[in-house]
Design a protein around this motif. Structure first.
Motif, PDB file in Angstrom:
ATOM      1  N   MET A  87      74.974  -7.936 -25.461  1.00 44.33           N
ATOM      2  CA  MET A  87      75.077  -9.237 -24.824  1.00 44.33           C
ATOM      3  C   MET A  87      73.702  -9.912 -24.781  1.00 44.33           C
ATOM      4  O   MET A  87      73.604 -11.102 -24.977  1.00 44.33           O
ATOM      5  CB  MET A  87      75.648  -9.070 -23.410  1.00 44.33           C
ATOM      6  N   LYS A  88      72.649  -9.110 -24.520  1.00 40.61           N
ATOM      7  CA  LYS A  88      71.308  -9.687 -24.488  1.00 40.61           C
ATOM      8  C   LYS A  88      70.928 -10.241 -25.847  1.00 40.61           C
ATOM      9  O   LYS A  88      70.298 -11.288 -25.934  1.00 40.61           O
ATOM     10  CB  LYS A  88      70.285  -8.629 -24.053  1.00 40.61           C
ATOM     11  N   LYS A  89      71.327  -9.535 -26.895  1.00 37.75           N
ATOM     12  CA  LYS A  89      71.017 -10.004 -28.242  1.00 37.75           C
ATOM     13  C   LYS A  89      71.705 -11.328 -28.512  1.00 37.75           C
ATOM     14  O   LYS A  89      71.145 -12.205 -29.161  1.00 37.75           O
ATOM     15  CB  LYS A  89      71.433  -8.968 -29.275  1.00 37.75           C
ATOM     16  N   ILE A  90      72.922 -11.484 -28.002  1.00 37.30           N
ATOM     17  CA  ILE A  90      73.655 -12.738 -28.203  1.00 37.30           C
ATOM     18  C   ILE A  90      72.927 -13.881 -27.501  1.00 37.30           C
ATOM     19  O   ILE A  90      72.771 -14.959 -28.062  1.00 37.30           O
ATOM     20  CB  ILE A  90      75.108 -12.625 -27.680  1.00 37.30           C
ATOM     21  N   ILE A  91      72.455 -13.637 -26.283  1.00 38.18           N
ATOM     22  CA  ILE A  91      71.747 -14.684 -25.538  1.00 38.18           C
ATOM     23  C   ILE A  91      70.446 -15.039 -26.240  1.00 38.18           C
ATOM     24  O   ILE A  91      70.137 -16.212 -26.422  1.00 38.18           O
ATOM     25  CB  ILE A  91      71.499 -14.257 -24.084  1.00 38.18           C
ATOM     26  N   ILE A  92      69.697 -14.043 -26.660  1.00 39.27           N
ATOM     27  CA  ILE A  92      68.430 -14.318 -27.336  1.00 39.27           C
ATOM     28  C   ILE A  92      68.689 -15.057 -28.640  1.00 39.27           C
ATOM     29  O   ILE A  92      68.021 -16.032 -28.962  1.00 39.27           O
ATOM     30  CB  ILE A  92      67.633 -13.019 -27.550  1.00 39.27           C
ATOM     31  N   TYR A  93      69.681 -14.617 -29.402  1.00 36.43           N
ATOM     32  CA  TYR A  93      70.044 -15.299 -30.651  1.00 36.43           C
ATOM     33  C   TYR A  93      70.448 -16.736 -30.345  1.00 36.43           C
ATOM     34  O   TYR A  93      70.040 -17.666 -31.032  1.00 36.43           O
ATOM     35  CB  TYR A  93      71.182 -14.556 -31.342  1.00 36.43           C
ATOM     36  N   SER A  94      71.242 -16.908 -29.309  1.00 35.03           N
ATOM     37  CA  SER A  94      71.700 -18.242 -28.946  1.00 35.03           C
ATOM     38  C   SER A  94      70.545 -19.132 -28.536  1.00 35.03           C
ATOM     39  O   SER A  94      70.519 -20.318 -28.850  1.00 35.03           O
ATOM     40  CB  SER A  94      72.727 -18.165 -27.814  1.00 35.03           C
ATOM     41  N   LEU A  95      69.581 -18.554 -27.805  1.00 37.12           N
ATOM     42  CA  LEU A  95      68.413 -19.324 -27.400  1.00 37.12           C
ATOM     43  C   LEU A  95      67.665 -19.840 -28.626  1.00 37.12           C
ATOM     44  O   LEU A  95      67.296 -21.007 -28.698  1.00 37.12           O
ATOM     45  CB  LEU A  95      67.464 -18.469 -26.560  1.00 37.12           C
ATOM     46  N   CYS A  96      67.446 -18.947 -29.554  1.00 40.44           N
ATOM     47  CA  CYS A  96      66.720 -19.340 -30.770  1.00 40.44           C
ATOM     48  C   CYS A  96      67.495 -20.397 -31.532  1.00 40.44           C
ATOM     49  O   CYS A  96      66.944 -21.423 -31.922  1.00 40.44           O
ATOM     50  CB  CYS A  96      66.472 -18.123 -31.659  1.00 40.44           C
ATOM     51  N   LEU A  97      68.761 -20.147 -31.740  1.00 36.34           N
ATOM     52  CA  LEU A  97      69.593 -21.074 -32.493  1.00 36.34           C
ATOM     53  C   LEU A  97      69.689 -22.422 -31.800  1.00 36.34           C
ATOM     54  O   LEU A  97      69.502 -23.464 -32.418  1.00 36.34           O
ATOM     55  CB  LEU A  97      70.995 -20.485 -32.699  1.00 36.34           C
ATOM     56  N   SER A  98      69.938 -22.395 -30.501  1.00 35.66           N
ATOM     57  CA  SER A  98      70.105 -23.657 -29.786  1.00 35.66           C
ATOM     58  C   SER A  98      68.808 -24.432 -29.708  1.00 35.66           C
ATOM     59  O   SER A  98      68.811 -25.653 -29.753  1.00 35.66           O
ATOM     60  CB  SER A  98      70.661 -23.409 -28.388  1.00 35.66           C
ATOM     61  N   SER A  99      67.719 -23.723 -29.593  1.00 34.86           N
ATOM     62  CA  SER A  99      66.439 -24.405 -29.535  1.00 34.86           C
ATOM     63  C   SER A  99      66.168 -25.153 -30.822  1.00 34.86           C
ATOM     64  O   SER A  99      65.660 -26.268 -30.810  1.00 34.86           O
ATOM     65  CB  SER A  99      65.317 -23.401 -29.263  1.00 34.86           C
ATOM     66  N   ILE A 100      66.517 -24.549 -31.925  1.00 35.90           N
ATOM     67  CA  ILE A 100      66.309 -25.204 -33.210  1.00 35.90           C
ATOM     68  C   ILE A 100      67.230 -26.408 -33.327  1.00 35.90           C
ATOM     69  O   ILE A 100      66.824 -27.479 -33.768  1.00 35.90           O
ATOM     70  CB  ILE A 100      66.534 -24.217 -34.369  1.00 35.90           C
ATOM     71  N   ILE A 101      68.472 -26.266 -32.901  1.00 32.38           N
ATOM     72  CA  ILE A 101      69.441 -27.356 -32.978  1.00 32.38           C
ATOM     73  C   ILE A 101      69.076 -28.471 -32.004  1.00 32.38           C
ATOM     74  O   ILE A 101      69.225 -29.643 -32.315  1.00 32.38           O
ATOM     75  CB  ILE A 101      70.862 -26.837 -32.666  1.00 32.38           C
ATOM     76  N   ALA A 102      68.567 -28.107 -30.828  1.00 35.40           N
ATOM     77  CA  ALA A 102      68.369 -29.060 -29.754  1.00 35.40           C
ATOM     78  C   ALA A 102      67.181 -29.985 -29.954  1.00 35.40           C
ATOM     79  O   ALA A 102      67.128 -31.052 -29.369  1.00 35.40           O
ATOM     80  CB  ALA A 102      68.203 -28.314 -28.431  1.00 35.40           C
ATOM     81  N   CYS A 103      66.243 -29.597 -30.746  1.00 34.99           N
ATOM     82  CA  CYS A 103      65.015 -30.360 -30.837  1.00 34.99           C
ATOM     83  C   CYS A 103      64.899 -31.072 -32.172  1.00 34.99           C
ATOM     84  O   CYS A 103      65.438 -30.645 -33.172  1.00 34.99           O
ATOM     85  CB  CYS A 103      63.830 -29.441 -30.628  1.00 34.99           C
ATOM     86  N   LYS A 130      71.019  -9.263 -15.051  1.00 38.68           N
ATOM     87  CA  LYS A 130      72.443  -9.545 -15.259  1.00 38.68           C
ATOM     88  C   LYS A 130      72.898 -10.782 -14.484  1.00 38.68           C
ATOM     89  O   LYS A 130      73.772 -11.513 -14.938  1.00 38.68           O
ATOM     90  CB  LYS A 130      73.289  -8.337 -14.872  1.00 38.68           C
ATOM     91  N   GLU A 131      72.314 -11.022 -13.319  1.00 37.10           N
ATOM     92  CA  GLU A 131      72.674 -12.208 -12.542  1.00 37.10           C
ATOM     93  C   GLU A 131      72.255 -13.483 -13.268  1.00 37.10           C
ATOM     94  O   GLU A 131      72.957 -14.491 -13.227  1.00 37.10           O
ATOM     95  CB  GLU A 131      72.041 -12.152 -11.153  1.00 37.10           C
ATOM     96  N   PHE A 132      71.119 -13.434 -13.935  1.00 32.92           N
ATOM     97  CA  PHE A 132      70.670 -14.596 -14.696  1.00 32.92           C
ATOM     98  C   PHE A 132      71.614 -14.851 -15.873  1.00 32.92           C
ATOM     99  O   PHE A 132      71.987 -15.997 -16.145  1.00 32.92           O
ATOM    100  CB  PHE A 132      69.234 -14.411 -15.199  1.00 32.92           C
ATOM    101  N   ILE A 133      72.009 -13.804 -16.541  1.00 32.07           N
ATOM    102  CA  ILE A 133      72.944 -13.944 -17.658  1.00 32.07           C
ATOM    103  C   ILE A 133      74.248 -14.562 -17.166  1.00 32.07           C
ATOM    104  O   ILE A 133      74.776 -15.485 -17.784  1.00 32.07           O
ATOM    105  CB  ILE A 133      73.197 -12.579 -18.335  1.00 32.07           C
ATOM    106  N   SER A 134      74.750 -14.086 -16.040  1.00 31.88           N
ATOM    107  CA  SER A 134      75.980 -14.660 -15.475  1.00 31.88           C
ATOM    108  C   SER A 134      75.789 -16.130 -15.129  1.00 31.88           C
ATOM    109  O   SER A 134      76.677 -16.960 -15.364  1.00 31.88           O
ATOM    110  CB  SER A 134      76.391 -13.886 -14.225  1.00 31.88           C
ATOM    111  N   PHE A 135      74.641 -16.454 -14.562  1.00 30.20           N
ATOM    112  CA  PHE A 135      74.336 -17.833 -14.212  1.00 30.20           C
ATOM    113  C   PHE A 135      74.323 -18.715 -15.461  1.00 30.20           C
ATOM    114  O   PHE A 135      74.927 -19.795 -15.479  1.00 30.20           O
ATOM    115  CB  PHE A 135      72.993 -17.896 -13.478  1.00 30.20           C
ATOM    116  N   VAL A 136      73.674 -18.253 -16.520  1.00 26.41           N
ATOM    117  CA  VAL A 136      73.610 -19.021 -17.765  1.00 26.41           C
ATOM    118  C   VAL A 136      75.017 -19.216 -18.323  1.00 26.41           C
ATOM    119  O   VAL A 136      75.392 -20.330 -18.707  1.00 26.41           O
ATOM    120  CB  VAL A 136      72.694 -18.342 -18.803  1.00 26.41           C
ATOM    121  N   HIS A 137      75.806 -18.161 -18.334  1.00 22.60           N
ATOM    122  CA  HIS A 137      77.176 -18.278 -18.849  1.00 22.60           C
ATOM    123  C   HIS A 137      77.977 -19.293 -18.038  1.00 22.60           C
ATOM    124  O   HIS A 137      78.719 -20.104 -18.613  1.00 22.60           O
ATOM    125  CB  HIS A 137      77.870 -16.928 -18.826  1.00 22.60           C
TER     126      HIS A 137
END
Length: 133
Positions: A1-17, A61-68
């Motif tokens: 799950m952490k890998k998905i969040i980190i991957y998503s962060l990278c991907l979204s950051s590239i898309i978002a900017c 884990k609480e931060f991950i839940s918050f982000v989701h």
């Protein structure tokens, strides 16, 4: 799950900017006046700083839940949340008030008169929604 969040962060950051116009610390020339390669390097550097800052919190884990929870709100119709919106949460504001994050977010402000907002995007949520149809 952490890998998905980190991957998503990278991907979204590239898309978002988009193309940036901040001044390079080295030569004080606007990034938009530099080569495309320099612009990409500048954007990647800022996005990497944001990703590193958020990744430190992704161990909680609480931060991950918050982000989701925030991503599932689909504030603009997509499964994403702005980094700055995560910083506004009273439970996480202090932990996210890291110079590494703030400096990088500020690098995307006032670019040719516009502000850009890096975000977290979780494509898995969209995929899950599409599969339910």
């Amino acid at each position: 799950m952490k890998k998905i969040i980190i991957y998503s962060l990278c991907l979204s950051s590239i898309i978002a900017c988009k193309k940036t116009d901040n001044f390079s610390e080295e030569n004080k020339v606007p990034v938009t006046s530099q080569s495309v390669q320099k612009q990409i390097e500048f954007g990647n550097k800022q996005l990497k700083q944001i990703t590193q800052g958020v990744a430190m919190l992704a161990k909680d884990k609480e931060f991950i839940s918050f982000v989701h929870k925030e991503v599932k709100k689909k504030f603009d119709g997509e499964y994403e949340v702005l980094i700055q919106d995560l910083q506004r949460n009273s439970n996480w504001s202090q932990k996210m008030d890291l110079p590494i994050i703030n400096d990088a977010l500020n690098a995307f402000k006032n670019i040719d008169g516009s502000n850009y907002y890096p975000q977290i995007y979780i494509p898995k949520f969209q995929n899950d929604e599409d599969l339910k149809r």
